[in-house]
Design a protein around this motif. Sequence first.
Motif, short mmCIF file in Angstrom:
data_model
loop_
_atom_site.label_atom_id
_atom_site.label_comp_id
_atom_site.label_asym_id
_atom_site.label_seq_id
_atom_site.Cartn_x
_atom_site.Cartn_y
_atom_site.Cartn_z
N ALA A 319 0.80 -1.03 -0.15
CA ALA A 319 -0.03 -0.04 -0.07
C ALA A 319 0.93 1.02 0.01
O ALA A 319 1.61 1.57 0.90
N ASP A 320 0.98 1.82 -1.22
CA ASP A 320 2.00 3.04 -1.30
C ASP A 320 1.07 4.13 -1.52
O ASP A 320 0.27 4.23 -2.45
N PHE A 321 1.57 5.15 -0.91
CA PHE A 321 0.98 6.65 -1.23
C PHE A 321 1.89 7.57 -1.64
O PHE A 321 2.87 7.57 -1.25
N ARG A 322 1.73 8.17 -2.81
CA ARG A 322 2.75 9.39 -3.09
C ARG A 322 1.63 10.70 -3.46
O ARG A 322 0.82 10.66 -3.99
N TYR A 323 2.51 11.90 -2.79
CA TYR A 323 1.87 12.86 -2.60
C TYR A 323 2.79 14.22 -3.30
O TYR A 323 3.92 13.97 -2.99
N ASN A 324 2.45 14.79 -4.35
CA ASN A 324 2.93 15.94 -4.96
C ASN A 324 2.42 17.24 -4.63
O ASN A 324 1.15 17.28 -5.14
N HIS A 325 3.11 18.29 -4.11
CA HIS A 325 2.50 19.71 -4.14
C HIS A 325 3.13 20.30 -5.45
O HIS A 325 4.21 20.44 -5.76
N LEU A 326 2.03 20.94 -6.40
CA LEU A 326 2.37 21.82 -7.60
C LEU A 326 2.47 23.02 -7.29
O LEU A 326 2.00 23.64 -6.61
N SER A 327 3.46 23.69 -8.24
CA SER A 327 3.44 25.08 -8.35
C SER A 327 4.03 25.58 -9.78
O SER A 327 4.50 24.70 -10.42
N LYS A 328 3.27 26.73 -9.91
CA LYS A 328 3.47 27.04 -11.28
C LYS A 328 5.05 27.70 -11.43
O LYS A 328 5.61 28.19 -10.32
N GLY A 329 5.70 27.50 -12.52
CA GLY A 329 7.17 27.89 -12.62
C GLY A 329 7.95 27.11 -11.97
O GLY A 329 7.65 25.85 -11.81
N TYR A 330 9.39 27.61 -11.94
CA TYR A 330 10.39 26.62 -11.33
C TYR A 330 10.44 26.49 -9.69
O TYR A 330 11.42 26.07 -9.29
N ASN A 331 9.65 27.36 -9.03
CA ASN A 331 9.88 27.48 -7.73
C ASN A 331 8.73 26.50 -7.18
O ASN A 331 7.73 26.65 -6.93
N ALA A 332 9.29 25.44 -6.40
CA ALA A 332 8.29 24.36 -6.08
C ALA A 332 7.63 24.82 -4.81
O ALA A 332 6.46 24.17 -4.43
N PHE A 333 7.80 25.87 -4.25
CA PHE A 333 7.27 26.30 -2.81
C PHE A 333 6.47 27.16 -3.05
O PHE A 333 6.11 28.03 -2.25
N ALA A 334 6.47 27.62 -4.33
CA ALA A 334 5.90 29.15 -4.69
C ALA A 334 4.06 29.30 -3.93
O ALA A 334 3.82 30.19 -3.66
N SER A 335 3.67 28.01 -4.14
CA SER A 335 2.09 28.12 -3.74
C SER A 335 1.75 27.50 -2.40
O SER A 335 0.51 27.07 -2.18
N VAL A 336 2.77 27.08 -1.91
CA VAL A 336 2.66 26.29 -0.45
C VAL A 336 1.47 27.02 0.22
O VAL A 336 0.82 26.21 0.84
N SER A 337 1.60 28.35 0.46
CA SER A 337 0.82 28.90 1.70
C SER A 337 -0.63 29.42 0.87
O SER A 337 -1.44 30.07 1.75
N GLU A 338 -0.94 28.91 -0.14
CA GLU A 338 -2.03 29.34 -0.89
C GLU A 338 -3.13 28.53 -0.55
O GLU A 338 -4.25 29.06 -0.40
N ALA A 339 -2.98 27.35 -0.15
CA ALA A 339 -4.09 26.49 0.11
C ALA A 339 -3.79 25.23 0.85
O ALA A 339 -2.42 24.92 0.79
N PRO A 340 -4.55 24.61 1.71
CA PRO A 340 -4.28 23.39 2.35
C PRO A 340 -3.57 22.18 1.39
O PRO A 340 -4.11 22.39 -0.11
N ILE A 341 -3.10 21.07 1.84
CA ILE A 341 -2.34 20.25 0.92
C ILE A 341 -3.41 19.40 0.14
O ILE A 341 -3.13 19.10 -1.08
N PHE A 342 -4.79 19.41 0.65
CA PHE A 342 -5.56 18.77 -0.01
C PHE A 342 -6.58 19.49 -0.66
O PHE A 342 -7.80 19.02 -0.93
#
Length: 471
Positions: A319-342
């Motif tokens: 049972a494997d779970f994989r999660y990615n947080h997505l962002s526009k551009g090349y900054n992977a953390f740019a949209s971290v604070s915009e919304a909860p992870i799900f």
Amino acid sequence: MKSFVIVLKMLLGTWIFTPVVAQDSANTLRAEQVLELVRAFHPVAKQSAIQVGQAEADLVTARGGFDPVLGAYVARKRFGGTNYYNRVSPEIAIPTWYGIEIHSGIENYTGERLDPTMTKGQSAYVGVSIPLAKDLLMDKRRAVLKQARIFRTLADTEQRLVLNDLLMNAMDAYWQWVSSYNQYTLMQANVDINKQRLDFVRKSLQNGERAAIDTIETLAQLQSFQYQQNQYRVEFRNAGLQLSAFLWTASGEPYNLPETIVPPADWDNEQSTKDFDLDLASLLTTTEQNHPELQAYDFKLRALDIEKKLKFQQLLPKADFRYNHLSKGYNAFASVSEAPIFDNNYQYGFKFEIPMRLSAGRGEYKKAKLKIEESQLAQMQKRLDLQVKIRQYHNDLLNLREQIQLQNLNLSNYQQLVKAEEVRFKNGESSLFLINTRENKAIEARQKLIELKAKYFKVIYALQWSAGLLN
């Protein structure tokens, strides 16, 4: 007759059946020197060190399972004048100890006919992959690394075990060499004494003081000793060859021990072994705690326990779970604070599978348990074997001490009988034949004493070997 008795007394009465040979310490070889040479230069000792190096290399290899992995995928499709897609997506994955893998990457998708599920343009992501059942508590990477660490320590233990056996074999050869040399020098001294006696008897015969039969009697005694001298010389040479098999030079060449190198005159001095542990209770305790063979079983059991834990994972569903947080551009953390992870800007996947009968998992797990049981039984048997061996050698040691004391008294008695026979001969109550007979018994007693002493020291080293202390 009076002059004959005086010289005969000088030849026999002053001889204590212990040949005295002037020795240069530079031409002698002691047991501790043999041990040092074997440790330093013997090929088997060097091979054991190489095995330790191989275990270290295996450990480095196992650590490679946790190295970060950098990868990239580049693809392009153009067909019939249409640019379907261009894809560039580098990624870095960082494994962690608990089976969780952290990954991050960037993507750039362009083209006229992209897959609708692909995000056009530049984007980035950071995420994790988490095993929820199988591989959560143990996986192959962790098992290999844990076992490599154990095998690295096991290699040191096995090196001690190899050296322990090698040094004991060297001591067997050494004390046989010592015994052979002393038997040879004893017989050499007997030959010299009897040559002098034969010369004197011949002169006495010429002077009319002795009968011709005494010349034959003395000659027969001399020839008997010469025969034994030749035998013991061959034994000494062969023992030297056996000992040479353990002696190597610093340049890695075998060393042939010359006959000019001999055991020290004080070879039977127990001061050389005064630091050895000869107490039975102490030896049994030391064996239980530190014997390399028992420790090797401990390490192997630890490695098998890791294998059992790994095999248990095959009984669990995947049972494997994989999660990615997505962002526009090349900054992977740019949209971290915009919304909860799900809530927004995410991607996840869940995979589940389980064999319906778990046949392979059950079989492998059972085999792993049986291997542990087998090793535990073997360890118990080895522990008992070592204890019995130590007790036997300790019994031999105590017995040999007593035997040496008795043999010393026996030798002293025979020497007194030789002197008493001289007195009877002086009074005309004995013959040269009886003196020779007494002399032979005294020599046999001395030979037996040499054998007992050599065996005694060999048993001392055997006790250390049986406790795993010769390394």
